[in-house]
Scaffold this motif. Structure first.
Motif, PDB file in Angstrom:
ATOM      1  N   LEU A 117      68.779  18.716  44.902  1.00  0.00           N
ATOM      2  CA  LEU A 117      69.838  18.298  45.532  1.00  0.00           C
ATOM      3  C   LEU A 117      69.872  16.817  45.685  1.00  0.00           C
ATOM      4  O   LEU A 117      68.708  16.185  45.831  1.00  0.00           O
ATOM      5  CB  LEU A 117      70.001  19.003  47.286  1.00  0.00           C
ATOM      6  CG  LEU A 117      70.110  20.248  47.129  1.00  0.00           C
ATOM      7  CD1 LEU A 117      70.028  20.764  48.749  1.00  0.00           C
ATOM      8  CD2 LEU A 117      71.444  20.835  46.769  1.00  0.00           C
ATOM      9  N   ILE A 118      70.991  16.364  45.239  1.00  0.00           N
ATOM     10  CA  ILE A 118      71.249  14.837  45.311  1.00  0.00           C
ATOM     11  C   ILE A 118      72.402  14.396  46.013  1.00  0.00           C
ATOM     12  O   ILE A 118      73.572  15.367  45.635  1.00  0.00           O
ATOM     13  CB  ILE A 118      71.188  14.306  43.891  1.00  0.00           C
ATOM     14  CG1 ILE A 118      69.831  14.450  43.290  1.00  0.00           C
ATOM     15  CG2 ILE A 118      71.396  12.617  43.846  1.00  0.00           C
ATOM     16  CD1 ILE A 118      69.885  13.935  41.783  1.00  0.00           C
ATOM     17  N   GLY A 146      69.243  23.733  37.681  1.00  0.00           N
ATOM     18  CA  GLY A 146      69.966  24.431  38.883  1.00  0.00           C
ATOM     19  C   GLY A 146      70.323  23.371  39.825  1.00  0.00           C
ATOM     20  O   GLY A 146      70.862  23.885  40.786  1.00  0.00           O
ATOM     21  N   GLY A 147      69.935  22.356  39.615  1.00  0.00           N
ATOM     22  CA  GLY A 147      70.234  21.407  40.693  1.00  0.00           C
ATOM     23  C   GLY A 147      71.784  20.963  40.819  1.00  0.00           C
ATOM     24  O   GLY A 147      72.645  21.123  40.058  1.00  0.00           O
ATOM     25  N   LEU A 200      81.386  18.090  42.975  1.00  0.00           N
ATOM     26  CA  LEU A 200      80.516  18.671  42.927  1.00  0.00           C
ATOM     27  C   LEU A 200      79.980  18.682  41.401  1.00  0.00           C
ATOM     28  O   LEU A 200      80.716  19.191  40.633  1.00  0.00           O
ATOM     29  CB  LEU A 200      80.610  20.233  43.369  1.00  0.00           C
ATOM     30  CG  LEU A 200      79.448  21.281  43.190  1.00  0.00           C
ATOM     31  CD1 LEU A 200      78.408  20.687  43.860  1.00  0.00           C
ATOM     32  CD2 LEU A 200      80.131  22.486  43.604  1.00  0.00           C
ATOM     33  N   ILE A 201      78.720  18.397  41.169  1.00  0.00           N
ATOM     34  CA  ILE A 201      78.213  18.384  39.918  1.00  0.00           C
ATOM     35  C   ILE A 201      76.925  19.334  39.743  1.00  0.00           C
ATOM     36  O   ILE A 201      75.959  19.173  40.583  1.00  0.00           O
ATOM     37  CB  ILE A 201      77.670  16.830  39.376  1.00  0.00           C
ATOM     38  CG1 ILE A 201      79.086  16.095  39.275  1.00  0.00           C
ATOM     39  CG2 ILE A 201      77.307  16.945  37.971  1.00  0.00           C
ATOM     40  CD1 ILE A 201      78.962  14.284  39.325  1.00  0.00           C
ATOM     41  N   LYS A 202      76.747  20.201  38.692  1.00  0.00           N
ATOM     42  CA  LYS A 202      75.646  20.986  38.836  1.00  0.00           C
ATOM     43  C   LYS A 202      75.018  20.932  37.313  1.00  0.00           C
ATOM     44  O   LYS A 202      75.535  20.894  36.290  1.00  0.00           O
ATOM     45  CB  LYS A 202      76.062  22.515  38.909  1.00  0.00           C
ATOM     46  CG  LYS A 202      76.764  22.838  40.294  1.00  0.00           C
ATOM     47  CD  LYS A 202      77.225  24.388  40.285  1.00  0.00           C
ATOM     48  CE  LYS A 202      77.827  24.692  41.605  1.00  0.00           C
ATOM     49  NZ  LYS A 202      78.180  26.432  41.735  1.00  0.00           N
ATOM     50  N   ALA A 203      73.628  20.978  37.450  1.00  0.00           N
ATOM     51  CA  ALA A 203      72.706  21.113  36.064  1.00  0.00           C
ATOM     52  C   ALA A 203      72.760  22.637  35.745  1.00  0.00           C
ATOM     53  O   ALA A 203      72.755  23.507  36.403  1.00  0.00           O
ATOM     54  CB  ALA A 203      71.504  20.455  36.262  1.00  0.00           C
TER      55      ALA A 203
END
Length: 206
Positions: A117-118, A146-147, A200-203
């Motif tokens: 989480l960032i 999945g971060g 919201l940005i997801k890896a």
């Protein structure tokens, strides 16, 4: 910006970017990340933000990284926290208190593992265009598989070359191309020309 610019801003207490309340977009949109209490949160260029306190109430480990020693010391002093302090081999100084760990030093050279989480409220907007690609590249390496990243940006008619920098949607979309990103909210001031956006940005999961 040059590091001396930020050292001078803190030394002269020119910190108009600091908020005395938790950012409302953090409160509204943090649940969108489906955060778990045992997931570590990274807050780059954290200053003395009380957003750190809010996150620490919900997570077992919150790591902030801040260049200014004045800001780090002020955070602990103003919250009446007495941290344990140690100096890492990297030269960074770590201040630890319960769930909170603030790392004093250059964000780009701090030894950090990829994070689940960032939270970025004041980092991307502090980067001049010449440093933006370097920052985004570093953030992408720090986002674990999945971060999730909650990013808050500003937009306004910018007349000079000092931070915070106006970031329009196209900048975010280009910077995080290849990742899953979604605009969560746009808040526009009554003048219609300035406001904030939450992303919201997801890896991808490994």
């Amino acid at each position: 910006m040059e590091q001396e610019f930020w050292h001078q801003r803190w030394a002269e207490n020119q910190i108009g970017f600091h908020r005395d309340t938790v950012h409302p977009m953090l409160i509204r949109h943090w649940p969108s990340l489906a955060p778990q209490s045992d997931e570590t949160v990274l807050v780059p260029l954290c200053g003395k933000s009380i957003d750190l306190n809010w996150l620490a109430e919900k997570h077992q480990h919150v790591i902030g990284v801040e260049l200014s020693e004045i800001a780090v010391r002020a955070f602990f002093s103003e919250n009446l926290y007495t941290p344990q302090v140690y100096r890492a081999p990297s030269g960074h100084t770590h201040y630890c208190f319960d769930e909170l760990e603030l790392i004093n030093g250059d964000f780009f050279t701090a030894r950090l593992s990829p994070m689940p989480l960032i939270y970025d409220r004041a980092a991307l907007v502090a980067m001049p265009p010449a440093m933006r690609a370097q920052y985004v590249s570093h953030i992408r390496t720090l986002l674990a598989p999945g971060g999730r990243l909650l990013l808050i940006t500003l937009f306004y008619p910018q007349a000079d070359d000092t931070p915070p920098f106006s970031i329009d949607a196209s900048v975010v979309e280009e910077a995080f191309q290849g990742l899953d990103f979604r605009l969560l909210e746009t808040h526009t001031e009554p003048d219609g020309e300035r406001g904030e956006q939450a992303w919201l940005i997801k890896a991808a999961a490994s």
